[in-house]
Write a protein that holds these residues in place. Structure first.
Motif, PDB file in Angstrom:
ATOM      1  N   CYS A  41       0.822  -1.215   0.000  1.00  0.00           N
ATOM      2  CA  CYS A  41       0.000   0.000   0.000  1.00  0.00           C
ATOM      3  C   CYS A  41       0.855   1.264   0.000  1.00  0.00           C
ATOM      4  O   CYS A  41       0.451   2.289  -0.568  1.00  0.00           O
ATOM      5  N   ALA A  42       2.019   1.200   0.619  1.00  0.00           N
ATOM      6  CA  ALA A  42       2.866   2.390   0.761  1.00  0.00           C
ATOM      7  C   ALA A  42       3.312   2.951  -0.583  1.00  0.00           C
ATOM      8  O   ALA A  42       3.572   4.153  -0.694  1.00  0.00           O
ATOM      9  N   ARG A  43       3.386   2.117  -1.608  1.00  0.00           N
ATOM     10  CA  ARG A  43       3.807   2.577  -2.940  1.00  0.00           C
ATOM     11  C   ARG A  43       2.703   3.322  -3.683  1.00  0.00           C
ATOM     12  O   ARG A  43       2.964   3.966  -4.690  1.00  0.00           O
ATOM     13  N   HIS A  44       1.466   3.185  -3.222  1.00  0.00           N
ATOM     14  CA  HIS A  44       0.319   3.678  -3.973  1.00  0.00           C
ATOM     15  C   HIS A  44      -0.566   4.546  -3.086  1.00  0.00           C
ATOM     16  O   HIS A  44      -0.380   4.612  -1.875  1.00  0.00           O
ATOM     17  N   ARG A  45      -1.553   5.184  -3.693  1.00  0.00           N
ATOM     18  CA  ARG A  45      -2.590   5.912  -2.958  1.00  0.00           C
ATOM     19  C   ARG A  45      -3.845   5.038  -3.053  1.00  0.00           C
ATOM     20  O   ARG A  45      -4.535   5.045  -4.065  1.00  0.00           O
ATOM     21  N   VAL A  46      -4.097   4.272  -1.992  1.00  0.00           N
ATOM     22  CA  VAL A  46      -5.151   3.262  -2.019  1.00  0.00           C
ATOM     23  C   VAL A  46      -6.363   3.744  -1.225  1.00  0.00           C
ATOM     24  O   VAL A  46      -6.243   4.144  -0.067  1.00  0.00           O
ATOM     25  N   GLU A  47      -7.519   3.692  -1.867  1.00  0.00           N
ATOM     26  CA  GLU A  47      -8.801   3.883  -1.184  1.00  0.00           C
ATOM     27  C   GLU A  47      -9.461   2.524  -1.122  1.00  0.00           C
ATOM     28  O   GLU A  47      -9.543   1.816  -2.127  1.00  0.00           O
ATOM     29  N   TRP A  48      -9.934   2.151   0.060  1.00  0.00           N
ATOM     30  CA  TRP A  48     -10.512   0.825   0.294  1.00  0.00           C
ATOM     31  C   TRP A  48     -12.030   0.907   0.321  1.00  0.00           C
ATOM     32  O   TRP A  48     -12.600   1.802   0.951  1.00  0.00           O
ATOM     33  N   PHE A  49     -12.669  -0.067  -0.312  1.00  0.00           N
ATOM     34  CA  PHE A  49     -14.123  -0.145  -0.356  1.00  0.00           C
ATOM     35  C   PHE A  49     -14.554  -1.573  -0.025  1.00  0.00           C
ATOM     36  O   PHE A  49     -13.909  -2.536  -0.452  1.00  0.00           O
ATOM     37  N   TRP A  50     -15.652  -1.686   0.707  1.00  0.00           N
ATOM     38  CA  TRP A  50     -16.231  -2.989   0.986  1.00  0.00           C
ATOM     39  C   TRP A  50     -17.404  -3.194   0.044  1.00  0.00           C
ATOM     40  O   TRP A  50     -18.187  -2.272  -0.192  1.00  0.00           O
ATOM     41  N   VAL A  51     -17.514  -4.394  -0.495  1.00  0.00           N
ATOM     42  CA  VAL A  51     -18.636  -4.759  -1.355  1.00  0.00           C
ATOM     43  C   VAL A  51     -19.196  -6.076  -0.827  1.00  0.00           C
ATOM     44  O   VAL A  51     -18.443  -6.957  -0.405  1.00  0.00           O
ATOM     45  N   LYS A  52     -20.505  -6.178  -0.794  1.00  0.00           N
ATOM     46  CA  LYS A  52     -21.147  -7.412  -0.337  1.00  0.00           C
ATOM     47  C   LYS A  52     -20.846  -8.535  -1.325  1.00  0.00           C
ATOM     48  O   LYS A  52     -21.052  -8.380  -2.529  1.00  0.00           O
ATOM     49  N   GLY A  53     -20.328  -9.644  -0.808  1.00  0.00           N
ATOM     50  CA  GLY A  53     -20.003 -10.782  -1.659  1.00  0.00           C
ATOM     51  C   GLY A  53     -21.246 -11.431  -2.242  1.00  0.00           C
ATOM     52  O   GLY A  53     -22.325 -11.394  -1.646  1.00  0.00           O
ATOM     53  N   HIS A  54     -21.106 -11.980  -3.428  1.00  0.00           N
ATOM     54  CA  HIS A  54     -22.189 -12.715  -4.098  1.00  0.00           C
ATOM     55  C   HIS A  54     -23.451 -11.871  -4.228  1.00  0.00           C
ATOM     56  O   HIS A  54     -24.561 -12.361  -4.053  1.00  0.00           O
ATOM     57  N   SER A  55     -23.247 -10.592  -4.552  1.00  0.00           N
ATOM     58  CA  SER A  55     -24.383  -9.671  -4.685  1.00  0.00           C
ATOM     59  C   SER A  55     -24.541  -9.163  -6.112  1.00  0.00           C
ATOM     60  O   SER A  55     -25.256  -8.189  -6.346  1.00  0.00           O
ATOM     61  N   GLY A  56     -23.874  -9.799  -7.062  1.00  0.00           N
ATOM     62  CA  GLY A  56     -24.047  -9.424  -8.458  1.00  0.00           C
ATOM     63  C   GLY A  56     -23.087  -8.362  -8.966  1.00  0.00           C
ATOM     64  O   GLY A  56     -23.231  -7.902 -10.092  1.00  0.00           O
ATOM     65  N   VAL A  57     -22.095  -7.957  -8.163  1.00  0.00           N
ATOM     66  CA  VAL A  57     -21.079  -7.014  -8.631  1.00  0.00           C
ATOM     67  C   VAL A  57     -20.127  -7.806  -9.522  1.00  0.00           C
ATOM     68  O   VAL A  57     -19.419  -8.695  -9.055  1.00  0.00           O
ATOM     69  N   GLY A  58     -20.127  -7.485 -10.820  1.00  0.00           N
ATOM     70  CA  GLY A  58     -19.447  -8.301 -11.819  1.00  0.00           C
ATOM     71  C   GLY A  58     -18.008  -8.645 -11.504  1.00  0.00           C
ATOM     72  O   GLY A  58     -17.621  -9.823 -11.548  1.00  0.00           O
ATOM     73  N   ASP A  59     -17.191  -7.648 -11.186  1.00  0.00           N
ATOM     74  CA  ASP A  59     -15.775  -7.935 -10.948  1.00  0.00           C
ATOM     75  C   ASP A  59     -15.548  -8.650  -9.621  1.00  0.00           C
ATOM     76  O   ASP A  59     -14.578  -9.391  -9.474  1.00  0.00           O
ATOM     77  N   ASN A  60     -16.439  -8.466  -8.640  1.00  0.00           N
ATOM     78  CA  ASN A  60     -16.331  -9.237  -7.410  1.00  0.00           C
ATOM     79  C   ASN A  60     -16.670 -10.699  -7.677  1.00  0.00           C
ATOM     80  O   ASN A  60     -15.995 -11.600  -7.171  1.00  0.00           O
ATOM     81  N   GLU A  61     -17.670 -10.931  -8.509  1.00  0.00           N
ATOM     82  CA  GLU A  61     -18.021 -12.309  -8.878  1.00  0.00           C
ATOM     83  C   GLU A  61     -16.878 -12.956  -9.653  1.00  0.00           C
ATOM     84  O   GLU A  61     -16.539 -14.127  -9.434  1.00  0.00           O
ATOM     85  N   LEU A  62     -16.246 -12.178 -10.555  1.00  0.00           N
ATOM     86  CA  LEU A  62     -15.116 -12.695 -11.317  1.00  0.00           C
ATOM     87  C   LEU A  62     -13.939 -13.005 -10.396  1.00  0.00           C
ATOM     88  O   LEU A  62     -13.266 -14.039 -10.553  1.00  0.00           O
ATOM     89  N   ALA A  63     -13.681 -12.149  -9.426  1.00  0.00           N
ATOM     90  CA  ALA A  63     -12.599 -12.405  -8.471  1.00  0.00           C
ATOM     91  C   ALA A  63     -12.866 -13.700  -7.704  1.00  0.00           C
ATOM     92  O   ALA A  63     -11.944 -14.477  -7.437  1.00  0.00           O
ATOM     93  N   ASP A  64     -14.114 -13.973  -7.385  1.00  0.00           N
ATOM     94  CA  ASP A  64     -14.489 -15.217  -6.711  1.00  0.00           C
ATOM     95  C   ASP A  64     -14.198 -16.420  -7.604  1.00  0.00           C
ATOM     96  O   ASP A  64     -13.638 -17.429  -7.153  1.00  0.00           O
ATOM     97  N   VAL A  65     -14.560 -16.325  -8.882  1.00  0.00           N
ATOM     98  CA  VAL A  65     -14.276 -17.398  -9.843  1.00  0.00           C
ATOM     99  C   VAL A  65     -12.769 -17.620  -9.947  1.00  0.00           C
ATOM    100  O   VAL A  65     -12.289 -18.764  -9.964  1.00  0.00           O
ATOM    101  N   LEU A  66     -12.013 -16.524 -10.005  1.00  0.00           N
ATOM    102  CA  LEU A  66     -10.554 -16.632 -10.104  1.00  0.00           C
ATOM    103  C   LEU A  66      -9.960 -17.263  -8.853  1.00  0.00           C
ATOM    104  O   LEU A  66      -9.005 -18.052  -8.945  1.00  0.00           O
ATOM    105  N   ALA A  67     -10.508 -16.935  -7.673  1.00  0.00           N
ATOM    106  CA  ALA A  67     -10.014 -17.542  -6.432  1.00  0.00           C
ATOM    107  C   ALA A  67     -10.229 -19.056  -6.454  1.00  0.00           C
ATOM    108  O   ALA A  67      -9.341 -19.825  -6.062  1.00  0.00           O
ATOM    109  N   THR A  68     -11.390 -19.479  -6.935  1.00  0.00           N
ATOM    110  CA  THR A  68     -11.662 -20.917  -7.049  1.00  0.00           C
ATOM    111  C   THR A  68     -10.703 -21.562  -8.039  1.00  0.00           C
ATOM    112  O   THR A  68     -10.156 -22.645  -7.790  1.00  0.00           O
ATOM    113  N   ARG A  69     -10.461 -20.884  -9.158  1.00  0.00           N
ATOM    114  CA  ARG A  69      -9.516 -21.386 -10.163  1.00  0.00           C
ATOM    115  C   ARG A  69      -8.110 -21.505  -9.561  1.00  0.00           C
ATOM    116  O   ARG A  69      -7.400 -22.473  -9.816  1.00  0.00           O
TER     117      ARG A  69
END
Length: 151
Positions: A113-141
């Motif tokens: 994080c120290a190298r970047h300017r990071v803003e953190w956001f929470w998103v409800k899992g399995h709620s239809g947010v496309g890239d969160n769903e894709l990240a879940d698929v990638l984690a399983t992969r």
């Protein structure tokens, strides 16, 4: 730093917990998209995989960037935005005077994080947010690859 942020969605998990695990991340910047995943075939935890995903995504950035990082893990978001400063100040001990779990990953995430300017956001899992769903698929992969289930 460029003003247009890199948007990152991350996820991680284990089956069972603890057990083999995987992590996934989707990075978007302008028209560029990068999908990342990995895993651990041995004993790990959901929390370790949830922490590994943003670490790997941030470490993959080749120059300092503005980042909007989305996670469905309140543990990760609260840890990095609220708790980590106190843990560090207290010698990596919790308020209950217990050693902080996953201290190696918290320290690595701080460095990433120290190298970047990071803003953190929470998103409800399995709620239809496309890239969160894709990240879940990638984690399983990532977990399946770590277990040798994928060629």
């Amino acid at each position: 730093m460029t003003s247009e942020p890199v948007v990152i969605h991350t996820d991680g998990g284990c089956r069972p917990n603890p057990g083999p695990g995987g992590w996934g991340a989707v990075l978007r910047h302008r028209e560029h998209v990068r999908e990342m995943c990995g895993g651990e075939p041995g004993q790990t935890s959901n929390n370790r995989m949830e922490l590994t995903a943003p670490i790997m995504a941030l470490e993959a950035l080749t120059r300092p960037m503005s980042v909007h990082l989305y996670t469905d893990s309140t543990y990760v978001r609260n840890g990095i935005t609220k708790w980590v400063v106190g843990w560090e100040r207290n010698g990596w001990m919790t308020a209950a005077k217990q050693p902080v779990k996953n201290v190696d990953l918290w320290q690595r995430l701080q460095l990433a994080c120290a190298r970047h300017r990071v803003e953190w956001f929470w998103v409800k899992g399995h709620s239809g947010v496309g890239d969160n769903e894709l990240a879940d698929v990638l984690a399983t992969r990532g977990m399946q690859a770590a277990l040798g289930a994928l060629a």
